[in-house]
Motif scaffolding. Sequence first.
Motif, PDB file in Angstrom:
ATOM      1  N   ARG A  35       0.817  -1.208   0.000  1.00  0.00           N
ATOM      2  CA  ARG A  35       0.000   0.000   0.000  1.00  0.00           C
ATOM      3  C   ARG A  35       0.854   1.262   0.000  1.00  0.00           C
ATOM      4  O   ARG A  35       0.362   2.349  -0.317  1.00  0.00           O
ATOM      5  CB  ARG A  35      -0.926   0.003   1.222  1.00  0.00           C
ATOM      6  N   HIS A  36       2.115   1.110   0.400  1.00  0.00           N
ATOM      7  CA  HIS A  36       2.993   2.269   0.502  1.00  0.00           C
ATOM      8  C   HIS A  36       4.349   1.937  -0.127  1.00  0.00           C
ATOM      9  O   HIS A  36       4.825   0.807  -0.043  1.00  0.00           O
ATOM     10  CB  HIS A  36       3.214   2.671   1.959  1.00  0.00           C
ATOM     11  N   PRO A  37       5.006   2.924  -0.720  1.00  0.00           N
ATOM     12  CA  PRO A  37       6.373   2.728  -1.190  1.00  0.00           C
ATOM     13  C   PRO A  37       7.312   2.479  -0.015  1.00  0.00           C
ATOM     14  O   PRO A  37       6.993   2.812   1.135  1.00  0.00           O
ATOM     15  CB  PRO A  37       6.695   4.058  -1.889  1.00  0.00           C
ATOM     16  N   PRO A  38       8.486   1.928  -0.294  1.00  0.00           N
ATOM     17  CA  PRO A  38       9.414   1.588   0.796  1.00  0.00           C
ATOM     18  C   PRO A  38      10.254   2.767   1.275  1.00  0.00           C
ATOM     19  O   PRO A  38      11.142   2.584   2.112  1.00  0.00           O
ATOM     20  CB  PRO A  38      10.312   0.528   0.146  1.00  0.00           C
ATOM     21  N   GLY A  39      10.039   3.943   0.750  1.00  0.00           N
ATOM     22  CA  GLY A  39      10.828   5.104   1.137  1.00  0.00           C
ATOM     23  C   GLY A  39      10.418   6.301   0.312  1.00  0.00           C
ATOM     24  O   GLY A  39       9.256   6.436  -0.069  1.00  0.00           O
ATOM     25  N   THR A  40      11.375   7.160   0.031  1.00  0.00           N
ATOM     26  CA  THR A  40      11.141   8.381  -0.736  1.00  0.00           C
ATOM     27  C   THR A  40      12.133   8.458  -1.881  1.00  0.00           C
ATOM     28  O   THR A  40      13.297   8.087  -1.723  1.00  0.00           O
ATOM     29  CB  THR A  40      11.296   9.621   0.169  1.00  0.00           C
ATOM     30  N   VAL A  41      11.676   8.941  -3.031  1.00  0.00           N
ATOM     31  CA  VAL A  41      12.563   9.197  -4.152  1.00  0.00           C
ATOM     32  C   VAL A  41      12.346  10.628  -4.610  1.00  0.00           C
ATOM     33  O   VAL A  41      11.208  11.106  -4.696  1.00  0.00           O
ATOM     34  CB  VAL A  41      12.321   8.194  -5.311  1.00  0.00           C
ATOM     35  N   ILE A  42      13.447  11.316  -4.853  1.00  0.00           N
ATOM     36  CA  ILE A  42      13.408  12.702  -5.323  1.00  0.00           C
ATOM     37  C   ILE A  42      14.386  12.830  -6.481  1.00  0.00           C
ATOM     38  O   ILE A  42      15.528  12.383  -6.395  1.00  0.00           O
ATOM     39  CB  ILE A  42      13.804  13.699  -4.217  1.00  0.00           C
ATOM     40  N   ALA A  43      13.932  13.451  -7.562  1.00  0.00           N
ATOM     41  CA  ALA A  43      14.804  13.770  -8.696  1.00  0.00           C
ATOM     42  C   ALA A  43      14.666  15.246  -8.995  1.00  0.00           C
ATOM     43  O   ALA A  43      13.558  15.747  -9.185  1.00  0.00           O
ATOM     44  CB  ALA A  43      14.420  12.940  -9.921  1.00  0.00           C
ATOM     45  N   ARG A 560      22.177  15.038 -19.319  1.00  0.00           N
ATOM     46  CA  ARG A 560      22.652  16.260 -19.975  1.00  0.00           C
ATOM     47  C   ARG A 560      23.035  17.319 -18.942  1.00  0.00           C
ATOM     48  O   ARG A 560      23.709  18.291 -19.289  1.00  0.00           O
ATOM     49  CB  ARG A 560      21.558  16.810 -20.904  1.00  0.00           C
ATOM     50  N   ASN A 561      22.562  17.150 -17.714  1.00  0.00           N
ATOM     51  CA  ASN A 561      22.815  18.099 -16.632  1.00  0.00           C
ATOM     52  C   ASN A 561      23.622  17.403 -15.543  1.00  0.00           C
ATOM     53  O   ASN A 561      23.075  16.646 -14.737  1.00  0.00           O
ATOM     54  CB  ASN A 561      21.474  18.604 -16.067  1.00  0.00           C
ATOM     55  N   PRO A 562      24.915  17.654 -15.466  1.00  0.00           N
ATOM     56  CA  PRO A 562      25.758  16.879 -14.543  1.00  0.00           C
ATOM     57  C   PRO A 562      25.541  17.183 -13.072  1.00  0.00           C
ATOM     58  O   PRO A 562      26.027  16.441 -12.216  1.00  0.00           O
ATOM     59  CB  PRO A 562      27.185  17.259 -14.976  1.00  0.00           C
ATOM     60  N   VAL A 563      24.813  18.268 -12.732  1.00  0.00           N
ATOM     61  CA  VAL A 563      24.639  18.596 -11.315  1.00  0.00           C
ATOM     62  C   VAL A 563      23.271  18.167 -10.791  1.00  0.00           C
ATOM     63  O   VAL A 563      22.930  18.434  -9.645  1.00  0.00           O
ATOM     64  CB  VAL A 563      24.837  20.115 -11.057  1.00  0.00           C
ATOM     65  N   GLY A 564      22.470  17.480 -11.613  1.00  0.00           N
ATOM     66  CA  GLY A 564      21.191  16.962 -11.150  1.00  0.00           C
ATOM     67  C   GLY A 564      21.385  15.739 -10.267  1.00  0.00           C
ATOM     68  O   GLY A 564      22.477  15.162 -10.178  1.00  0.00           O
ATOM     69  N   LYS A 565      20.298  15.330  -9.603  1.00  0.00           N
ATOM     70  CA  LYS A 565      20.416  14.196  -8.694  1.00  0.00           C
ATOM     71  C   LYS A 565      19.066  13.523  -8.505  1.00  0.00           C
ATOM     72  O   LYS A 565      18.085  14.160  -8.147  1.00  0.00           O
ATOM     73  CB  LYS A 565      20.949  14.660  -7.336  1.00  0.00           C
ATOM     74  N   ALA A 566      19.028  12.226  -8.779  1.00  0.00           N
ATOM     75  CA  ALA A 566      17.881  11.381  -8.440  1.00  0.00           C
ATOM     76  C   ALA A 566      18.342  10.401  -7.382  1.00  0.00           C
ATOM     77  O   ALA A 566      19.349   9.702  -7.571  1.00  0.00           O
ATOM     78  CB  ALA A 566      17.369  10.644  -9.674  1.00  0.00           C
ATOM     79  N   GLU A 567      17.638  10.351  -6.272  1.00  0.00           N
ATOM     80  CA  GLU A 567      18.080   9.515  -5.156  1.00  0.00           C
ATOM     81  C   GLU A 567      16.881   8.875  -4.478  1.00  0.00           C
ATOM     82  O   GLU A 567      15.808   9.474  -4.384  1.00  0.00           O
ATOM     83  CB  GLU A 567      18.865  10.350  -4.145  1.00  0.00           C
ATOM     84  N   VAL A 568      17.089   7.658  -3.987  1.00  0.00           N
ATOM     85  CA  VAL A 568      16.095   6.942  -3.191  1.00  0.00           C
ATOM     86  C   VAL A 568      16.640   6.790  -1.780  1.00  0.00           C
ATOM     87  O   VAL A 568      17.803   6.425  -1.589  1.00  0.00           O
ATOM     88  CB  VAL A 568      15.801   5.547  -3.782  1.00  0.00           C
ATOM     89  N   GLN A 569      15.820   7.094  -0.805  1.00  0.00           N
ATOM     90  CA  GLN A 569      16.186   6.842   0.587  1.00  0.00           C
ATOM     91  C   GLN A 569      15.084   6.001   1.222  1.00  0.00           C
ATOM     92  O   GLN A 569      13.892   6.291   1.046  1.00  0.00           O
ATOM     93  CB  GLN A 569      16.362   8.155   1.353  1.00  0.00           C
ATOM     94  N   PRO A 570      15.453   4.950   1.965  1.00  0.00           N
ATOM     95  CA  PRO A 570      14.436   4.098   2.596  1.00  0.00           C
ATOM     96  C   PRO A 570      13.678   4.857   3.670  1.00  0.00           C
ATOM     97  O   PRO A 570      14.161   5.851   4.211  1.00  0.00           O
ATOM     98  CB  PRO A 570      15.263   2.952   3.195  1.00  0.00           C
TER      99      PRO A 570
END
Length: 576
Positions: A35-43, A560-570
């Motif tokens: 019912r819920h994701p295992p954490g948070t993801v932000i890009a 194309r953007n080297p300073v971007g960031k996609a990360e997952v944290q539990p």
Amino acid sequence: MTPALRPVIRQAFTFCATLTLFAAFQATAADARPRHPPGTVIASAQALATDAGFEAIRNGGNAFDAAVATSAVLAVVEPISSGIGGGGFFLLHDAKTGRDVFVDARETAPESATPEAYLDKQGELDVDRAENGPWSAGIPGLPAALVHIASKYGRLPLRTTLAPAIKLAREGFEVYPRLERGYGSRREVMERYAGTRAVFLADGTPPKAGEILKQPDLAHTLELLAEKGRDGFYKGEVAEKLLKGVADEGGKWTAAELASYQVREREPLRFKYRGWDVITAPPPSSGGVALAQMLQILEGWDLAKLDEAHRVHVTVEAMRRAFRDRTIYLGDPDFVTVPMARLMDRNYAAGLRASIHPEKATPSALISGKPAPLEDDETTHFAIIDADGNRVSTTQTVNLLYGSGMIPPGTGVLLNDEMDDFALRPGTPNAFGVMGFEANAPKAGKRMLSSMTPTFIENADKSIAIGAPGGSRIITEVLLGILGYDAGLTPQEVAALPRFHHQWMPDVISAEKGALSPEAVKALEAMGHTVNAAEPTWGNLQTVQWDRRTNTLSGGSDPRNPVGKAEVQPSDAKGK
């Protein structure tokens, strides 16, 4: 009952029973899914902004608090792309209620912004006035959006979610090459204004990569926003400085129109594409309508079975028709009647599809040999899914690089130049080569048409948030991203997809270098297309995904953007 019918009836009952068992199995399988994701993801397009979003989560916030924190940091560290002197669109999904809402924080036209105000003595569009300085700026919407989202959807006070942005503005951040290049391209305009020089020439020289850029006035403005909410920006000290700065440079804003700015909550557009539910931006964005038209047109083909040239051909023809309708019909729905029922109708899309010749390009009404102007680094996007299943897809902007180039002294607020997104002179292309007519003409309080297209797509297995910058190319970036997801790509593969674009006028296919094979280009030209196949890369797509089958989160940040960031944290010990 005749004996002959008995086996038929028995077979029918058996089939129905099988269907019932299969449906029950499916329902059980669906109920067994998490019912819920295992954490948070932000890009996001900046690692500092992604980190600020996670800080909000660690402080007990949700995706909406993370969105406020991420947005505010982007406003500080990406002045070439967005800021609190601009606006944006926030597409939100509240997991608790199941509600999707579109928060419209688009800038509005001041009363002084009549079409005549943007014409020169010859009656032609005064491009400098439309793109630079105080007359190019609409009333900012982003500060109101941050307050609105924090108070209505978040858990944390603004003093918490704005803290990372305030710290970065006061203590500074390291200038990166894109920031330096952007300043170089806009230097002549920016150095006209004393307030801008005080920020970007504080040490006497333009910003250089590796230097620390501090913005103490912006830190103070953000502190007032955190302390006083809307009144910290739209009234009082900051408002007075904004009004004086605009007036001193010859512009005309009033205290009443600044104080009366309000975000609008709108119902998102919804449609289906090949088993996906698509939830996207309504007017005054043109993106959602165009996306619906293009995808509904393309449903008539199995794209995977077409060769490269024909796949690009039909996609371009769908783009061409959607952009033609964008030009003619779309504007701020609070001021004009947009024929939504027709534009979103599948039968209308079928009619457009029927007009596409499978082997020949359809000439646009106005043909130009010029490629569509490129958006370099303007506009930014971020996407979030949290451990409760809340989702955010946000695109925010100041329009061109560094917006209007003007900072009213003492505010740190770099004003947008969104007035160029109106049809200031009907039929005259703007900075991105798109034009408009009466539906998008400026009027006091009206919101200019936008291409920003924050979008959710979901099916039984996946929930996805996606969006991008890129001026008029935003729409086609998101289109290609959705087609990539439908083809089974991962978020990072979607973010890296090669790009091509067509916007009806000028009548040319624009493509990144290497996006189309030489054989495809040759075949497209034989069909009658004009192809510019060697453009620089564009866009900065950010996307996140929750896969329910595996209960995993993943994100994609544009390479194309080297300073971007996609990360997952539990998630934390609550085990959501």
